[in-house]
Scaffold this active site. Structure first.
Site, short mmCIF file in Angstrom:
data_model
loop_
_atom_site.label_atom_id
_atom_site.label_comp_id
_atom_site.label_asym_id
_atom_site.label_seq_id
_atom_site.Cartn_x
_atom_site.Cartn_y
_atom_site.Cartn_z
N ARG A 96 -2.17 25.77 -15.15
CA ARG A 96 -2.61 24.66 -16.45
C ARG A 96 -2.14 23.78 -15.83
NH1 ARG A 96 -0.76 27.91 -21.29
NH2 ARG A 96 -2.38 25.90 -22.54
N ASP A 244 4.96 19.26 -24.55
CA ASP A 244 4.46 20.17 -22.90
C ASP A 244 4.86 19.17 -21.69
OD1 ASP A 244 2.09 21.84 -25.14
OD2 ASP A 244 3.11 23.49 -22.84
N LYS A 255 0.80 21.04 -28.35
CA LYS A 255 -0.35 21.31 -28.78
C LYS A 255 -1.53 21.15 -29.66
CE LYS A 255 -1.22 24.85 -28.20
NZ LYS A 255 -2.74 25.57 -26.36
O1 MRU Z 1 -0.90 26.40 -25.18
P1 MRU Z 1 -0.21 27.54 -25.42
O2 MRU Z 1 0.96 28.33 -25.62
O3 MRU Z 1 0.87 27.06 -23.66
O4 MRU Z 1 1.17 25.57 -25.72
C1 MRU Z 1 2.16 25.83 -26.15
C2 MRU Z 1 2.93 24.04 -26.89
O5 MRU Z 1 2.15 23.40 -27.29
C3 MRU Z 1 4.13 24.23 -27.58
O6 MRU Z 1 4.07 23.26 -28.33
C4 MRU Z 1 4.53 23.75 -25.91
O7 MRU Z 1 4.63 24.21 -25.08
C5 MRU Z 1 6.12 24.20 -26.66
S1 MRU Z 1 7.09 25.09 -25.98
C6 MRU Z 1 8.93 25.42 -26.49
#
Ligand code: MRU
Length: 347
Positions: A96, A244, A255
């Protein structure tokens, strides 16, 4: 007593069997299944398919996963071992593109091997195990510290809105954005939490709602397009989200849907806080424009969570997994070292 999801570490190491253990998040909330992963391809797939997801959890899973894989490398000398380690590391890093914790954790693992290269391969492997366990232990401590600082912004009975899942399931324990809530629960506090369902993969509905209910929190699930109404009603005192990747100027990738929520928060005068471990800050990204946004397959929008396909064949689909929130919309960052307020970057 029956265990609930809060009693499990989201990611862990089974040293006896040489396996990475994760809760399979694609099965939640209906089934709590633990996956035991030993093969490089399975660990890569688990990250890509979101069986393990959330920036901190991905980092810890990649570190433990890399250790599991290189422990079994058939190499007699450092050069062969390092070639194998680099290949496994690069493959895991390709799972990813957006969460910087993935690259941060894998870089730490490579560094741990390189700085011990004068030792026997057996001892290099031990050093890699220690580093993976440090990354895991630090994650728990960092999330708890974020919870402590976040809790200073809350009082009993507050309404909180959150997006996606930045809770325990996105880390090893506690999470980031939901850490203040879980810590408050440990201390007998009560909050009203609104969780966006978070289309298209429903991390809010399937994961945040699940862990909050399991923790006894008063939880209300809303569709993403209801957030404006909920804020207008005055039901929310504060918004907590995760991240992220945070660029050097404070622009923040999280997200998809987070930036819209931040714009709404400004309109309604609700404080918008990003809970961010320092491992999520990418000093190499000057601004959000430097952050790679993952594009995911169309079927996640048209089919994945529906009994039958819900959009016509042939329709085009745009499915970015993340968006970037402008630093000007962020009230503050709750980190393990304290709360950072503007200006971003600090003068
Ligand atoms: O696609 P995902 O479910 O991995 O996305 C996760 C998020 O966007 C979370 O908000 C982010 O990773 C922070 S987790 C503490």
């Amino acid at each position: 007593m029956n265990k609930n999801v809060m009693d499990y570490d989201t990611v862990s190491l089974d040293d006896d069997e040489g396996a990475l253990l994760i809760i399979d998040q694609t099965k939640l909330p209906n089934d709590v299944e633990i996956l035991r992963l030993t093969k490089l391809e399975d660990i890569h797939r688990a990250i890509y398919t979101l069986q393990v997801r959330g920036a901190p959890a991905i980092g810890v899973a990649a570190a433990i996963g890399l250790y599991i894989v290189v422990k079994n490398l058939d190499a007699d000398c450092w050069d062969d071992f390092y070639t194998g380690l680099k290949a496994a590391k690069d493959y895991l890093a390709s799972a990813r593109p957006t969460a910087v914790n993935l690259f941060w954790a894998l870089d730490r693992m490579e560094q741990a091997a390189v700085s011990n290269k004068s030792l026997s391969l057996c001892d290099v492997k031990k050093a890699l195990r220690d580093e993976a366990m440090s990354i895991r232990d630090e994650d728990i401590a960092v999330c708890r510290a974020i919870g402590e600082h976040g809790l200073t912004l809350l009082k009993n009975g507050d309404g909180i809105l959150t997006h996606c899942n930045a809770g325990q399931l996105a880390a090893v324990r506690y999470g980031t954005a939901l850490a203040p809530v879980h810590l408050g629960r440990e201390r007998g506090m009560n909050f009203r939490v609104f969780t966006d369902e978070t289309r298209p993969l429903l991390q809010g509905a399937r994961l945040s709602a699940f862990e909050l209910v399991a923790d006894g929190v008063d939880t209300t699930l809303i569709c993403d397009n209801m957030a404006s109404q909920v804020l207008k009603n005055g039901w929310v005192n504060i918004i907590f989200t995760g991240c992220d990747r945070v660029a050097a100027n404070g622009d923040t990738a999280n997200k998809i849907g987070t930036s819209g929520l931040a714009i709404l928060a400004k309109h309604y005068g609700v404080p918008f806080y990003v809970c961010a471990p320092f491992s999520t800050i990418d000093a190499a990204a000057a601004s959000g424009a430097d952050i790679v946004i993952e594009q995911r397959p169309p079927n996640e929008v048209t089919e994945l969570w529906y009994k039958r396909r819900m959009a016509p064949n042939g329709v085009k689909v745009y499915n970015p997994a993340f968006d970037v929130t402008d630093n000007a919309l962020i009230t503050g960052f709750v980190t393990e070292k304290g709360i950072l307020h503007p200006p971003f970057p600090p003068k």
